[in-house]
Design a protein around this motif. Structure first.
Motif, PDB file in Angstrom:
ATOM      1  N   PHE A 146    -134.245-124.649 -41.200  1.00 36.25           N
ATOM      2  CA  PHE A 146    -135.280-124.698 -42.235  1.00 36.25           C
ATOM      3  C   PHE A 146    -134.920-123.818 -43.427  1.00 36.25           C
ATOM      4  O   PHE A 146    -135.435-124.030 -44.530  1.00 36.25           O
ATOM      5  CB  PHE A 146    -136.627-124.252 -41.670  1.00 36.25           C
ATOM      6  N   ILE A 147    -134.082-122.808 -43.207  1.00 37.20           N
ATOM      7  CA  ILE A 147    -133.594-121.969 -44.282  1.00 37.20           C
ATOM      8  C   ILE A 147    -132.092-121.772 -44.091  1.00 37.20           C
ATOM      9  O   ILE A 147    -131.555-122.072 -43.025  1.00 37.20           O
ATOM     10  CB  ILE A 147    -134.293-120.583 -44.327  1.00 37.20           C
ATOM     11  N   THR A 148    -131.452-121.271 -45.108  1.00 37.41           N
ATOM     12  CA  THR A 148    -130.025-120.964 -45.022  1.00 37.41           C
ATOM     13  C   THR A 148    -129.844-119.449 -44.945  1.00 37.41           C
ATOM     14  O   THR A 148    -130.788-118.678 -45.175  1.00 37.41           O
ATOM     15  CB  THR A 148    -129.286-121.502 -46.255  1.00 37.41           C
ATOM     16  N   GLU A 149    -128.641-119.032 -44.620  1.00 35.00           N
ATOM     17  CA  GLU A 149    -128.356-117.602 -44.489  1.00 35.00           C
ATOM     18  C   GLU A 149    -128.628-116.856 -45.796  1.00 35.00           C
ATOM     19  O   GLU A 149    -129.031-115.691 -45.782  1.00 35.00           O
ATOM     20  CB  GLU A 149    -126.893-117.403 -44.074  1.00 35.00           C
ATOM     21  N   ASP A 150    -128.416-117.522 -46.917  1.00 37.66           N
ATOM     22  CA  ASP A 150    -128.595-116.858 -48.208  1.00 37.66           C
ATOM     23  C   ASP A 150    -129.957-117.153 -48.836  1.00 37.66           C
ATOM     24  O   ASP A 150    -130.136-117.016 -50.044  1.00 37.66           O
ATOM     25  CB  ASP A 150    -127.480-117.270 -49.168  1.00 37.66           C
TER      26      ASP A 150
END
Length: 345
Positions: A146-150
Motif C-alpha cells: 500500500f506504500i513504498t519504502e520512500d
C-alpha cells in the motif's frame, strides 16, 4: 504465516474463547477444559486442535515423556521443545506475553487486520497497546504494497489508512461493457436504444488504458443508464464513512463520433440510507459539434468534506446524438469509476 505463529494466535483467532485480563498486561487465552492441545516445535497453546493429546482440568500439560508441567493457569504458553540424554522430550513453558514486544509485533503483522481488532485487541492491555501502534500499521501497509519504502506523504491515522487501502477498488461493476449491460439499470432507452461496441484498433491506440476494449453507445433519443453502489455491501461500515469521510473520486470517459454532433451528460449523487441526496456532482451537459476530433475525454470529480450519513452512491451517465440519425451516433462512454480512499503510491 509459519506453523509456530499460527499456533500462538490460533486460540484467539479461531476459537475466540477470550479471558479478560482486566488492566493486567498478562492477559490470558482461556482454553476449555479437556480440549485438545495444539503444539509445534516452537509454540504450544491449550485449546487448539492437536494429534490426540489432551490437557487435564488441573491445567497441567502431559509431555511425550510422561512428565507434566503447569500451563500457567491456562494462559498462552510458549517454549522450545528439547530432548534430554534419554531422548525424552521436554518443554519450557511460559506466557506468550513474556516474548519481547518486537516479536509480538512481528507476529501481529501476519494476522488479518479485522481479526487483530475484533479478537486480539480485547485480550489484554499489552496486546491493545501493541495493536494501536503506528509502527504495526505502517508495517502492514508496506507488507501489502500500500506504500513504498520512500513514502513521504502525511497520514493522519495509519490504521484507517490501511483499511481504506485494503478496500480501495473501482466500486462500479462492469464499467467497460465486458459483460454487456449487467449491473446497469437502463433508465432511459430511447431511439435505437443502448448498444455495446468494440473499440477499433486506432481507438485502442488513442485510449489511455490498453485494457479497455469496449464501450457503450447512445442513440438518436436520450439514453441514460445508472448504477447504485451500496457502501456497506462493499465493505465500508457506517462508522468508517461517518467518522473518516474519505474522499470519493468519480471518473468517466466519453467521446463523440467525428461525423455527428452529440450531447453527453453525467450525474453522481451521495445518498443517505433513505436515498436522500447528501452531495451532487452534475456538470453542464457537454455539447460536441459535428466534425469534432472524436477524441476520448475524461471528466472527474472528488467529493470531500461531505456530511455524515452517506450509505449509497448513485452514478448516471449517457446522452443523445443531436442530428437524430437512426442508429448509434450519440456519445460513447466507458471506463467509468467510483473509488474511495487515499491516493495510490
Amino acid at each position: 504465516m509459519s506453523s509456530g505463529r499460527g499456533c500462538v494466535l490460533g486460540a484467539v483467532l479461531q476459537r475466540g474463547t477470550l479471558q479478560g485480563a482486566g488492566d493486567s498486561r498478562r492477559g490470558a487465552v482461556r482454553a476449555p477444559a479437556a480440549r485438545g492441545l495444539g503444539c509445534s516445535r516452537q509454540v504450544c497453546i491449550p485449546g487448539h486442535a492437536s494429534s490426540g493429546r489432551t490437557a487435564p482440568r488441573s491445567g497441567r500439560i502431559t509431555q511425550r515423556g510422561g512428565s507434566e508441567v503447569t500451563a500457567g493457569g491456562g494462559a498462552p504458553c510458549v517454549g522450545t521443545e528439547t530432548r534430554n540424554r534419554l531422548g525424552t522430550a521436554t518443554m519450557a513453558v511460559g506466557n506468550i506475553n513474556e516474548l519481547p514486544e518486537n516479536i509480538l509485533l512481528e507476529l501481529f503483522t501476519h494476522v488479518p487486520a479485522r481479526q487483530l481488532l475484533l479478537r486480539c485487541r480485547p485480550v489484554c492491555s499489552l496486546w491493545r497497546d501493541l495493536i494501536d501502534l503506528v509502527t504495526l500499521w505502517k508495517r502492514k501497509c508496506l507488507q501489502e504494497g500500500f506504500i513504498t519504502e520512500d513514502w513521504d506523504q502525511p497520514v493522519a491515522d495509519w490504521k484507517i489508512f490501511y483499511f481504506l487501502r485494503s478496500l480501495q477498488r473501482n466500486l462500479l461493476h462492469n464499467p467497460c461493457a465486458e459483460e454487456g449491460f449487467d449491473f446497469w439499470s437502463l433508465d432511459v432507452n430511447g431511439g435505437d436504444e443502448w448498444k455495446v461496441e468494440d473499440l477499433s484498433k486506432d481507438q485502442r491506440k488513442e485510449f489511455p488504458n490498453d485494457q479497455v476494449k469496449k464501450y457503450f453507445v447512445t442513440s438518436y433519443y436520450t439514453c441514460l443508464k445508472s448504477q447504485v453502489v451500496d457502501l456497506k455491501a462493499e465493505g465500508y461500515w457506517e462508522e468508517l464513512m461517518d467518522t473518516t469521510r474519505p474522499d470519493i473520486e468519480v471518473k468517466d470517459w466519453f467521446a463523440a463520433r467525428p461525423d455527428c454532433g452529440s450531447k453527453y451528460q453525467l450525474c453522481v449523487q451521495l445518498l443517505s440510507s433513505a436515498h436522500a441526496p447528501l452531495g451532487t456532482f452534475q456538470p453542464d451537459p457537454v455539447m460536441i459539434q459535428q466534425k469534432s476530433d472524436a477524441k476520448w475525454r475524461e471528466v472527474s470529480h472528488t467529493f470531500s468534506n461531505y456530511p455524515p450519513g452517506v450509505r449509497y452512491i448513485w452514478f448516471q451517465h449517457g446522452g443523445v446524438d443531436t442530428h437524430y440519425w437512426a442508429g448509434w451516433y450519440g456519445p460513447r462512454v466507458t471506463n467509468s469509476s467510483v473509488i474511495i480512499g487515499p491516493p495510490l503510491p
